[in-house]
Design a protein around this motif. Structure first.
Motif, PDB file in Angstrom:
ATOM      1  N   ASP A 134       0.930  -1.100   0.364  1.00  0.00           N
ATOM      2  CA  ASP A 134       0.421  -0.270   0.147  1.00  0.00           C
ATOM      3  C   ASP A 134       1.059   0.893  -0.229  1.00  0.00           C
ATOM      4  O   ASP A 134       1.257   1.590   0.941  1.00  0.00           O
ATOM      5  N   GLY A 172      -9.797  -5.446   4.806  1.00  0.00           N
ATOM      6  CA  GLY A 172     -10.561  -5.347   6.051  1.00  0.00           C
ATOM      7  C   GLY A 172     -11.301  -4.305   6.558  1.00  0.00           C
ATOM      8  O   GLY A 172     -11.359  -3.103   5.230  1.00  0.00           O
ATOM      9  N   GLU A 191     -12.504  -8.989   8.440  1.00  0.00           N
ATOM     10  CA  GLU A 191     -11.818  -9.864   7.730  1.00  0.00           C
ATOM     11  C   GLU A 191     -12.492 -10.141   6.214  1.00  0.00           C
ATOM     12  O   GLU A 191     -12.650 -11.086   6.211  1.00  0.00           O
ATOM     13  N   LYS A 192     -12.408  -9.547   5.428  1.00  0.00           N
ATOM     14  CA  LYS A 192     -12.742  -9.985   3.480  1.00  0.00           C
ATOM     15  C   LYS A 192     -14.166  -9.841   3.873  1.00  0.00           C
ATOM     16  O   LYS A 192     -14.413 -11.315   2.983  1.00  0.00           O
ATOM     17  N   VAL A 204      -9.526  -0.983   6.006  1.00  0.00           N
ATOM     18  CA  VAL A 204      -8.906  -0.822   6.412  1.00  0.00           C
ATOM     19  C   VAL A 204      -7.498  -0.406   5.192  1.00  0.00           C
ATOM     20  O   VAL A 204      -7.308  -1.845   4.250  1.00  0.00           O
TER      21      VAL A 204
HETATM   22  C1  G1P Z   1      -4.569  -7.174   3.740  1.00  0.00           C
HETATM   23  C2  G1P Z   1      -4.899  -6.911   5.239  1.00  0.00           C
HETATM   24  C3  G1P Z   1      -6.290  -6.238   4.501  1.00  0.00           C
HETATM   25  C4  G1P Z   1      -6.320  -4.246   4.665  1.00  0.00           C
HETATM   26  C5  G1P Z   1      -5.292  -5.267   3.143  1.00  0.00           C
HETATM   27  C6  G1P Z   1      -5.501  -2.814   2.766  1.00  0.00           C
HETATM   28  O1  G1P Z   1      -5.156  -7.951   2.914  1.00  0.00           O
HETATM   29  O2  G1P Z   1      -5.247  -8.507   5.631  1.00  0.00           O
HETATM   30  O3  G1P Z   1      -7.602  -6.242   6.093  1.00  0.00           O
HETATM   31  O4  G1P Z   1      -7.674  -4.325   4.008  1.00  0.00           O
HETATM   32  O5  G1P Z   1      -4.443  -5.832   3.646  1.00  0.00           O
HETATM   33  O6  G1P Z   1      -4.260  -3.138   1.735  1.00  0.00           O
HETATM   34  P1  G1P Z   1      -4.409  -7.751   1.932  1.00  0.00           P
HETATM   35  O7  G1P Z   1      -4.169  -7.765   0.726  1.00  0.00           O
HETATM   36  O8  G1P Z   1      -2.962  -8.488   2.397  1.00  0.00           O
HETATM   37  O9  G1P Z   1      -4.976  -9.098   1.866  1.00  0.00           O
END
Ligand code: G1P
Length: 295
Positions: A134, A172, A191-192, A204
């Motif tokens: 991010d 999230g 989550e998701k 998130v």
């Molecule tokens: C992770 C977190 C998720 C968040 C996201 C942001 O997910 O588990 O809660 O919203 O990063 O980039 P990932 O993108 O690694 O699946």
């Protein structure tokens, strides 16, 4: 309120969305303009006053470790040749002695698992987590914004942004109790979640300030979405004890874990560079016209 001194960078991911590039290069070393993704995250952490940098890595991440090491032969060569600009370009890769540590995650068992492994390195103090995928273009680093807000509020804090309803299953998501300015008080986090059952569209983004109590929750947390140990679930389990707020940051987030987001970030950051701006803008305009003619 405690000063946030330590940051955890989970960098063990396989980067499967970037194959074949990530077959032999850590995804955090993919380059936006002329700096690897990890440099953007470290710069943001430094700006927020972080003094200790904890990387949770995995097999194949050697280039990332080397990147923050001194490159004695290279530096010697540049000095001999009087290449001052090239030497100056290395400045941001220098870390103060003893401020960097690497912890190995032996299997990809989720973000929660990666953070759990940092327990001993973090100890008993609030800390930050930054996900280098991010990348956030902001007038002031998002973590610095959060550190300021956190000093007034405490508890767990997650960076947030609104997403389209159909995208909730990629993030999230906060269950919001109340909102005031940039702060959303949350009842919980999921989550998701599928769009039809998501408690909101407030998502998130990869910046967290966490209380050390998260480690007790991670220690007993079972697998969640995708069969992985989810950080979101552990935060959710700690809401009653520590509290959690979402911080709606000022800035523009790029999902550099996806090719689309990465390409857009490259363009945005290139256009920010005075020495590239004019030529690149002209090039983009011409390309856009060519593509429009083709359609
Ligand atoms: C992770 C977190 C998720 C968040 C996201 C942001 O997910 O588990 O809660 O919203 O990063 O980039 P990932 O993108 O690694 O699946």
């Amino acid at each position: 309120m405690a000063h946030i001194r330590k940051a955890v960078f989970p960098v063990a991911g396989l980067g499967t969305r970037f194959l074949p590039a990530t077959k032999s290069i850590p995804k955090e070393m993919l380059t936006l303009v002329d700096r690897p993704l990890i440099q953007y995250a470290v710069d943001e952490a430094r700006q927020a006053g972080i003094e200790e940098f904890i990387f949770v890595t995995a097999a194949g991440k050697g280039p990332l470790e080397d990147y923050f090491d001194t490159a004695a032969a290279l530096e010697h060569h540049l000095e001999m040749k009087g290449k001052k600009e090239a030497l100056a370009a290395l400045e941001d890769t220098r870390m103060r002695e003893g401020t960097l540590s690497f912890i190995r995650q032996d299997q990809p068992r989720g973000l929660g698992h990666a953070v759990k492994l940092a327990r001993r390195a973090v100890g008993d103090e609030p800390f930050a987590v930054l996900l280098p995928d991010d990348v956030i273009r902001a007038p002031r680093g998002v973590l610095a914004q959060m550190v300021d807000a956190h000093a007034q509020i405490g508890g767990h804090m997650v960076a947030t942004m609104d997403v389209p309803q159909k995208q909730t299953s990629s993030y999230g998501i906060l269950d919001i109790e109340s909102k005031k300015g940039r702060i959303a008080q949350a009842r919980g986090l999921v989550e998701k979640p599928r769009p039809d059952i998501a408690p909101s569209t407030l998502a998130v983004v990869g910046r967290y300030i966490l209380q050390p109590s998260i480690f007790d929750k991670l220690a007993i947390q079972g697998p969640g979405a995708g069969g992985e140990l989810q950080l979101t679930d552990a935060i959710n389990a700690d809401v009653a004890d520590a509290g959690v707020v979402g911080y709606r940051f000022a800035g523009e987030r790029f999902d550099c874990g996806s090719v689309q987001g990465f390409v857009q970030a490259t363009t945005a950051f290139a256009l920010d560079r005075p020495e590239l701006q004019q030529g690149y803008q002209k090039f983009l305009q011409e390309r856009t016209e060519i593509v429009a003619l083709r359609a």
